[in-house]
Design a protein around this motif. Sequence first.
Motif, PDB file in Angstrom:
ATOM      1  N   UNK A 118       0.835  -1.204   0.000  1.00 46.31           N
ATOM      2  CA  UNK A 118       0.000   0.000   0.000  1.00 46.31           C
ATOM      3  C   UNK A 118       0.869   1.252   0.000  1.00 46.31           C
ATOM      4  N   UNK A 119       1.959   1.210   0.732  1.00 49.89           N
ATOM      5  CA  UNK A 119       2.887   2.344   0.749  1.00 49.89           C
ATOM      6  C   UNK A 119       3.527   2.534  -0.623  1.00 49.89           C
ATOM      7  N   UNK A 120       3.989   1.446  -1.226  1.00 47.24           N
ATOM      8  CA  UNK A 120       4.576   1.525  -2.568  1.00 47.24           C
ATOM      9  C   UNK A 120       3.555   2.039  -3.572  1.00 47.24           C
ATOM     10  N   UNK A 121       2.323   1.549  -3.466  1.00 52.61           N
ATOM     11  CA  UNK A 121       1.276   1.981  -4.405  1.00 52.61           C
ATOM     12  C   UNK A 121       1.011   3.479  -4.270  1.00 52.61           C
ATOM     13  N   UNK A 122       0.993   3.986  -3.028  1.00 47.60           N
ATOM     14  CA  UNK A 122       0.798   5.418  -2.831  1.00 47.60           C
ATOM     15  C   UNK A 122       1.924   6.238  -3.429  1.00 47.60           C
ATOM     16  N   UNK A 123       3.158   5.777  -3.262  1.00 42.16           N
ATOM     17  CA  UNK A 123       4.292   6.498  -3.832  1.00 42.16           C
ATOM     18  C   UNK A 123       4.256   6.472  -5.359  1.00 42.16           C
ATOM     19  N   UNK A 124       3.946   5.310  -5.942  1.00 40.52           N
ATOM     20  CA  UNK A 124       3.854   5.221  -7.400  1.00 40.52           C
ATOM     21  C   UNK A 124       2.711   6.080  -7.923  1.00 40.52           C
ATOM     22  N   UNK A 125       1.579   6.048  -7.237  1.00 37.76           N
ATOM     23  CA  UNK A 125       0.443   6.852  -7.690  1.00 37.76           C
ATOM     24  C   UNK A 125       0.726   8.346  -7.596  1.00 37.76           C
TER      25      UNK A 125
END
Length: 218
Positions: free
Chosen positions: A134-141
């Motif tokens: 979820x953290x990685x997804x937020x950074x990518x988004x």
Amino acid sequence: MYDMDTRSRPLPLKPCPRCNGAPGPPENPSAYAYLLGLYLGDGCISAHRRGVYYLRIVCDNAWPGLIDACEVAVRSARPDNSVSRVKKDGCVAVTAASKHWPCFFPQHGPGKKHERAIALEAWQQEIVDAHPWEFVRGLIHSDGCRVTNWTTRLVKGEPRRYEYPRYFFTNLSSDIMRLFTETLDKVGVDWKQANWRNISVARRASVALMDVHVGPKY
């Protein structure tokens, strides 16, 4: 993004994850991990009247699904507060007011994020460790993308076009870049530093893993 100075902020009026002597986690840690990634990339907190702070996450109009996901994450972080969308030129600022935003995001401070130290507190790191994707997804988004690169190869003497997917993450803060790559290491994603401000994920197995857990913006 810019943050405003918090040195004169008043004490919060009711409990939140960092206001008690023993800080507790947000009600929805998974949603918070995603929102933390968005905040580190495209978020800011600014002071308003009577000790109220505004959280703003700026999202490009090209990604309506991202805007929806951002609003859901903000609502999950502060269920009792209203969330609004402020239209700007080419983008939308997902906005919510609360006296507790500086407590949720202790990285808030004066000036640009890449011009000051950014580090997670222990309770935040525990959430990221429990919900790394979820953290990685937020950074990518916020500051990343999935693209299709291409090159040419000689096949029987003839040049042929070859396409392959790749993820990029771009940020001016070396601290935020480190948080991103450390989390990638924990989930088994191979990465390379393309240059001083870009992280590349191009190996087929790692791209496939990112596709399962992150996927392209929409």
